[in-house]
Each structure stands twice: as C-alpha cells, then as structure tokens.
Design an enzyme around this catalytic site. Structure first.
Site, PDB file in Angstrom:
ATOM      1  N   SER A 171     -69.448  -9.088 108.367  1.00 25.29           N
ATOM      2  CA  SER A 171     -68.295  -8.194 108.331  1.00 25.29           C
ATOM      3  C   SER A 171     -68.681  -6.736 108.554  1.00 25.29           C
ATOM      4  CB  SER A 171     -67.593  -8.333 106.977  1.00 25.29           C
ATOM      5  OG  SER A 171     -66.625  -7.334 106.807  1.00 25.29           O
TER       6      SER A 171
ATOM      7  N   ARG B 159     -67.581  -4.369 106.798  1.00 24.59           N
ATOM      8  CA  ARG B 159     -67.280  -3.645 105.560  1.00 24.59           C
ATOM      9  C   ARG B 159     -68.335  -2.593 105.225  1.00 24.59           C
ATOM     10  NH1 ARG B 159     -68.017  -9.217 102.392  1.00 24.59           N
ATOM     11  NH2 ARG B 159     -66.519  -9.699 103.996  1.00 24.59           N
TER      12      ARG B 159
ATOM     13  N   ASP C  88     -62.850  -3.771 111.169  1.00 20.75           N
ATOM     14  CA  ASP C  88     -63.048  -5.186 110.888  1.00 20.75           C
ATOM     15  C   ASP C  88     -63.927  -5.732 112.005  1.00 20.75           C
ATOM     16  OD1 ASP C  88     -61.553  -7.589 109.144  1.00 20.75           O
ATOM     17  OD2 ASP C  88     -62.334  -8.225 111.082  1.00 20.75           O
TER      18      ASP C  88
ATOM     19  N   ASP D 225     -53.283  -7.609 105.412  1.00 22.63           N
ATOM     20  CA  ASP D 225     -53.557  -9.035 105.637  1.00 22.63           C
ATOM     21  C   ASP D 225     -54.640  -9.626 104.739  1.00 22.63           C
ATOM     22  OD1 ASP D 225     -55.786  -7.789 106.679  1.00 22.63           O
ATOM     23  OD2 ASP D 225     -55.644  -8.672 108.673  1.00 22.63           O
ATOM     24  N   HIS D 226     -55.479  -8.801 104.136  1.00 22.29           N
ATOM     25  CA  HIS D 226     -56.654  -9.310 103.421  1.00 22.29           C
ATOM     26  C   HIS D 226     -56.411  -9.600 101.933  1.00 22.29           C
ATOM     27  CE1 HIS D 226     -59.176  -8.718 106.865  1.00 22.29           C
ATOM     28  NE2 HIS D 226     -60.294  -8.845 106.184  1.00 22.29           N
TER      29      HIS D 226
ATOM     30  N   ARG E 265     -66.227 -17.825 110.592  1.00 27.31           N
ATOM     31  CA  ARG E 265     -67.419 -17.647 109.777  1.00 27.31           C
ATOM     32  C   ARG E 265     -67.513 -18.749 108.736  1.00 27.31           C
ATOM     33  NH1 ARG E 265     -67.525 -11.305 109.315  1.00 27.31           N
ATOM     34  NH2 ARG E 265     -68.341 -11.241 111.409  1.00 27.31           N
TER      35      ARG E 265
END
Length: 755
Positions: free
Chosen positions: A643, A645, A160, A95-96, A448
C-alpha cells in the site's frame, strides 16, 4: 456528466506542441508513456531528454484523488500549507472505513454512525478547500475515478497504491503518499525519477474462461512482486485493443503488485466506447482530435525491443486462467496445475469463502460474467458449497446490475451483497468463523493476498483469481476442482459441468443511478470552519517534525532487524487500525507489529536495550523516545511493498526512529520516508545485513557532507567491544536532501507559502 472539461481541453490543446518538443529533445520515436510524461513536465516544453531510472524530473499532474483513510493525513498536512484552495482538481472518496459484517445496508448505516467524526471532517475540509467529496456508499475510489475522472493522455496521482487502475483509460495514474498529494494540491511540482519502460505485447484474443485478470496474474508470475519497481508497464498490440476498458483497468490496477510505478494502455475504440457509455461523450470527442498522440508511435510497436527496457509477449488466444497465491500475489498457477499444487503443498482443499468485486474486479463485465456462472448453480440444480460475498465497485455499477437482475441471481445462489466499499479486500471484514486462527482457504478476485490481510488470521490461505473462477470455486467448495474440465454432482445426483462464462462489457440499456453519491464543494469555502476536537481519539492536528541537527547521527539503538517480507501491512496494519488514520500518535501504536524479528522469529517482540526485556515494538520505541535515544530499523528486500500508506513512514518518524536501512525499498515507501525527513538508506553489499547484531550501538557518518551519489558509512559498535563498518547507498537528490535537512518536505512548503 464530464467533470473538469475545461482542464481536459487545456491538456489536449498543448499536446501537439509538447510532444513535438519531446521528439526534438529525444531525437527518438516515443512510447505512449513518454508522450504523457513529457506532456506533463512542470517546466513546459521539453528542453532535454531524461535518462530512465536516473534523472529526477518535476511533473505537473492534472488531478489528485484521495481515499478516506489516507485523505485524513494528506489533508491534515495540506491544512498546514497555507493555501486557500487546491491548485488542481482533487477529490476525496469514502470507501475504506466501511466494515463488511452483515450486508450492504446495515454495514453502511453502522459505518456512517461509527465514522461520523471522520466523515464530517473530510466533508468540511473538502468544502473549505474546493475538493469534490464522494460520500460513503458512493463506491471505491478507483472505480469511481475510472467512471468519472480518468481521461486518455492525462496524468494524476492518488493516495492509494492502486491508483494505476485509471491506466485502463490511457492515463498515467500513480499511487503516492499524502505528502506528495499535498505538494500537488499546493501547486508545487511533483517529483519522480524518470521511469524505465516495460513493454507487454498482447497478441490474439481472449476466449472461454480466460479473462483480463489472467493477463496480470501471468505478468505477476513473470516479473514477481518487485520486477516492475521503477518502471511503467505499457501494454500494446492487437490483443490490447481487444480488451474492454474495465478489463484494462483490472490489469493496470494489479500492476501495483509487481511494484510498477504504474501501467497503461493506449486510447482505442474500447476506450471511446467506455467514455461514451459513462456519459462522457465530450471527452471522447476531444480525445479523438488528438488520438494519434494517445498511443505509442507505430515505429515503437513495430520494434519494441529498441524502445523498451524489457519486452514481454503474451498470446491471449493461448492464455489459461490462473490462480495466484497463497500469501503473495506473484505465485502464479495455471488452472490446469493448480489442483496438483494444492495437494503437493498441503494447502487446505476445502474452500470456506469466495469473495468477488473490490476495486480490481467490480465492473459491469465482471459482474455479468460471474453471474453467468452463478445462474448455472440455479439452473443445473447445484448447491453452493462455500460462503460467497459480492462487493460492487460503485453505486453506478451496483444500481445498474441490480436493475438488470444480476444481484438477484447472486442472492438466489446464496451470495451476500456488501456495501460499495473496500471491505474484506483491505481487512475491513468481520468474518464469520468459529476459529479465527484455523488453517483455512479463501479465494478472491482482489489484488492482494498477504498473510492476515483479509481477516487477520495468519493461517488463512488467500488465493487470487478472476471473478468467474472464484464463483465456480464457491459452488464447488473444493480448490482441487477445475471448472474448465471437471464435473459436479447436483442435488438430483446428476453429473453436470459448467458452461463457459458469458459477459457484457457495457449495459445494453445503459448505466443508471439515482444518487451517485457526489457532493460538490462550497462555492466559497473561506468561511467554512474545519474543527478537530483536541480530545478526539481519531483526529489530531499535526505538529511539524524537527529539522536535522546538522551533525552525524550516532548512538542509535537497533529497534528491529526485520526478517523476510516486510510490507506496509507489516509496518502499519490496516483492518481495525484504519480508525486511527487521522491520529498519528494513536495509530503509531501499530508500528511494525507485524514485522518478524530476525533474532527470535517473533512478531511484535523486540529487545529493549534500556531494560534488557522483550516487549512490543511501539512500546520499546516510545521508551527510547522518552529517553531521547534515536533508533534504526533494518530490513530485507523490497521493504515497504504494498500500500501507499504514508503512515508506515510517519509513525517511525513520529516515534523517533532516525533511519531505515534495508537491502532494497519499494518505490512509494522510499519516497514517503524521504518526504517525512527520514533517512532511507540501502546496503551497498547486502551481505552486510548479516553483520548487524541485536545489541549494537550504531552510527551513521557522512551526513555533514550529505550529497547526491555519495555513500554514507554505518559503524556498528558490538557489545563485545568490536566494531564493523560498511558503506551504504542512498538515492537522494539535492532537493530531497533539503527535505531531510528541514525535517520534512512539508516544512519547506510551509516556509514557501509564508513568504
């Protein structure tokens, strides 16, 4: 269809025993959060009560979910673990990596071509290790999880930060880094500090323009971006039971913006309706057999102050729509005061773009409420004044709303439907603009709105609101317009007002889809070969990080003293950098390029102590690494906000940064640093931040006796020959100290699997 039904049956079968043991261990009535946590202890039945905010606890999550940008690094790590298959049900969601530029079909075709190497890697590694694979275009991870995998009383982790979206269906769902996912997929316990509990009592019922989105916008304003750190937010009360399951998902999703570990609602008739509406009647039937365990005890909700660390009460009947921003999701404005705030702060009143959808607000209910406003632009003869984009959350939702005519409504009033992907929400947006640095305003229904996040322009003022408020602003094109009270002049010169939005929680004709986008893994993955081209610029096999040398760390150079907000977007930007998420060395060229240097007020400009010249952060750090010189990064409050990440932790580790010293950490980032063998420490006295000078040489002492609860000492050797020393704190427990000593948690996993 109901995935992993046997696993869910096993979870529910042990619920009564586990919760009885928890009651006995604690001697207390239990919140829903506590029930789920104690039901998922890796040790089995609870033998003791755990102290909130103090005790580290090992859990056994039921499943793992990964999006394509973070899955690359998570699975590259898992490949080193030595297991033939994942130990728990796991999925990958593409999806990213889909950039929004033209429209859904064209953008998806381009993404499949540009990202073929990465998609092929993810598909093959999923095949090999028994992981479900959701193809590009299938939808955004959190919406797909809510529709297919979330179940009341379950526990999952996801790579995520908005994994808590599944809390809308009563699941403890927590965002983590890839190393945590690797642990769980390898069959190891997952560690979390037992969270504090924030209770939010909702009374009354939403009406008119107020929506579930406004609940979390208000909560963000109350708690701020770090007010939920270390806590799980549990919503309860008659107001909670009146909200749709997807509305609850919206609230839980954006709970990430207050730093909460996760957020959750109890199982109720709305949850049951959503399960049945998404063809999971078997799960609803199972949940009904234990539904008294899938909510907090009545005694808890009757006297919440005795059971929660903090209690907030919101009357939904009095709730006013809100707009939050710019530049931070906790700057909350009631719609009645927003126009005044726009004028007084000098924010651009002209709205250039409105964007709805994303993982936060892309449900059938969201689309129908927004479409009811869009329809009025047509029927009331209004011209749409701003650009408008619509991002469906999944192919299931997209297909259904297209069937029911809502996408046609958006297109008729000038909207552009984008691919079922994250797109603009995470900076994957090729924005059409005549000046990419111009001061301007946009409004979204995303979660965000940090500076530069959506379009890379630091002067874009991004505001967050419900999809229906966004749609009304798009038609008006003016941020000082109040859709609840103000009128617009239509194409015939008439003064018209908007009627209240109307929505439908679940489609009357049911959901429909031709191809949801799911690909099951190979029955036998042992013969599947996962290839990574050594010459690839996008994928790179990992090398283990070096173990700690067994001494104090001395002679460190200051890489950067970051000033103010330093999110994971500042540390490891998304947008165009997403293409390097599977290549640690290449993506490390974005390390801390968004952080503001305290000493010159600039981004990506730090002093190289070897040359005396100012230059980019990554290049400076690579020079230190080439000369075998360690460095330290110093930061402000809530460092690593945003995030999940883990690249924000892996990049400094890869380039030779030895320690991160800050006033306070965001939860996920601190854990990610620990997992990668990095030293994550905080000022015992935040005023010591001011003592650090640009040319300091820095020592960290006390590591040879590194122990839980024992402070370390930082010594600053100033260029004028003087020095300062002060105590620093850490939150490492015994196991995490072993991660540090081994050079990272993965090194320990590898050893365990080998033996």
């Amino acid at each position: 269809m109901a995935f992993d039904l046997d696993m869910i049956k096993k979870v529910y079968a042990r619920y009564s025993t586990r919760i009885d043991a928890a009651r006995k261990a604690t001697g207390e009535h239990l919140t829903l959060t506590e029930k789920i946590l104690y039901a998922h202890l890796s040790e089995g039945d609870a033998k003791q009560a755990y102290a909130r905010g103090t005790d580290y606890v090992d859990f056994a999550p039921d499943r793992v979910a990964m999006q394509d940008a973070t899955a690359q690094m998570a699975l590259l790590q898992f490949m080193q673990a030595g297991r033939p298959q994942v130990a728990v049900p796991s999925t990958v969601h593409c999806d990213h990596l889909i950039q929004a530029k033209i429209g859904a079909d064209a953008d998806l075709t381009t993404a499949k071509d540009v990202n073929k190497e990465v998609y092929d890697f993810l598909a093959s590694v999923s095949d090999k290790y028994g992981i479900g694979f959701w193809k590009p275009g299938a939808g955004i991870i959190h919406q797909v999880v809510l529709e297919n995998y979330a179940f009341p009383g379950g526990m999952m982790i996801g790579t995520d930060s908005h994994t808590p979206n599944a809390g809308g269906l009563g699941m403890v769902a927590i965002g983590v880094g890839g190393a945590d996912a690797c642990d769980v997929m390898a069959g190891l316990p997952w560690e979390l500090k037992f969270p504090k509990l924030i209770g939010v009592k909702l009374t009354g019922k939403l009406s008119g323009w107020a929506s579930a989105k406004d609940v979390i916008l208000v909560v963000a304003g109350i708690l701020t971006v770090k007010g939920g750190t270390g806590a799980i937010v549990e919503y309860f009360g008659e107001g909670a039971e009146s909200l749709s399951a997807t509305g609850k998902g919206t609230i839980c999703n954006m709970g990430a913006e207050i730093g909460a570990t996760t957020s959750i609602f109890g199982y109720d008739t709305k949850s049951e309706a959503y399960l049945r509406g998404t063809e999971r009647a078997e799960i609803a039937d199972l949940a009904n057999t234990v539904k008294h365990h899938l909510t907090g005890d009545p005694e808890v909700y009757a006297n919440p102050a005795a059971y929660f660390d903090q209690v907030i009460e919101i009357n939904l009947s009095e709730l006013e729509p809100h707009v939050n921003g710019p530049f931070t999701p906790d700057l909350a404005w009631p719609i009645s005061k927003f126009a005044k705030a726009v004028r007084e702060n000098g924010w651009p009143t002209k709205l250039e773009v409105g964007l709805i959808g994303s993982c936060t607000n892309s449900s059938y209910e969201d689309i129908t409420r927004s479409a009811s406003i869009a329809e009025q632009a047509i029927t009331k003869n209004l011209k749409t004044a701003a650009e408008f984009t619509i991002t469906p959350g999944s192919e299931l939702v997209r297909y259904t709303v297209e069937r029911d005519g809502y996408l046609g409504t958006f297109e008729s009033m000038g909207g552009v439907v984008l691919a079922n992907a994250c797109g603009p929400c995470i900076g994957q947006w090729a924005r059409h603009t005549d000046d990419p640095t111009r001061k301007n305003s946009i409004i979204t229904s995303f979660n965000r709105n940090f500076a530069k996040r959506q379009d890379g322009n630091p002067n874009t003022h991004a505001f967050v609101a419900s999809p229906e408020i966004v749609t009304a602003f798009v038609i008006a094109g003016d941020l000082t317009f109040n859709p609840l009270t103000d009128s617009l002049i239509n194409n015939a010169g008439e003064s018209v007002k908007f009627d209240e939005p109307k929505g439908i929680e679940l489609p009357i004709k049911g959901f429909a889809v031709e191809d949801a986008g799911y690909q099951a893994p190979a029955e036998d993955g042992s013969k599947v070969e996962v290839k990574v081209d050594p010459a690839s610029s996008r994928l790179q096999l990992l090398e283990p990080f070096k173990a700690w040398e067994g001494t104090n760390i001395t002679g460190l150079r200051l890489l950067i003293k970051a000033k103010g907000k330093c999110t994971t977007d500042h540390i490891s930007m998304a947008g165009p950098w997403l293409k390097f998420r599977g290549h640690l060395d290449n993506i490390s060229n974005n390390m801390l390029i968004g952080a503001i240097n305290y000493f010159n007020g600039n981004a990506d400009s730090v002093k190289n102590e070897l040359t005396g010249e100012y230059g980019p952060v990554p290049a400076t750090q690579r020079d230190y690494k080439a000369h075998n010189i360690g460095s330290i990064v110093v930061g402000d409050e809530n460092y690593g906000e945003g995030s999940s990440r883990e690249h924000a932790a892996m990049e400094p580790r890869h380039l030779g940064v030895r320690a991160i010293l800050v006033k306070s950490f965001a939860r996920i980032h601190e854990t990610n640093l620990k997992k990668q063998g990095m030293l994550a420490i905080t000022f015992a006295d935040s005023n010591d931040y001011d003592k650090i000078q640009e040319d300091d040489i820095i020592d960290i002492l006390g590591l040879t006796t590194f122990a839980p609860g024992q402070q370390l000492t930082v010594v600053l050797h100033h260029s004028d020959g003087t020095q300062d020393s002060f105590a620093v704190n850490h939150t490492y427990n015994a196991q995490q100290i072993e991660w540090f000593k081994a050079g990272g948690a993965l090194n320990i996993i590898r050893r365990q699997m080998a033996s």
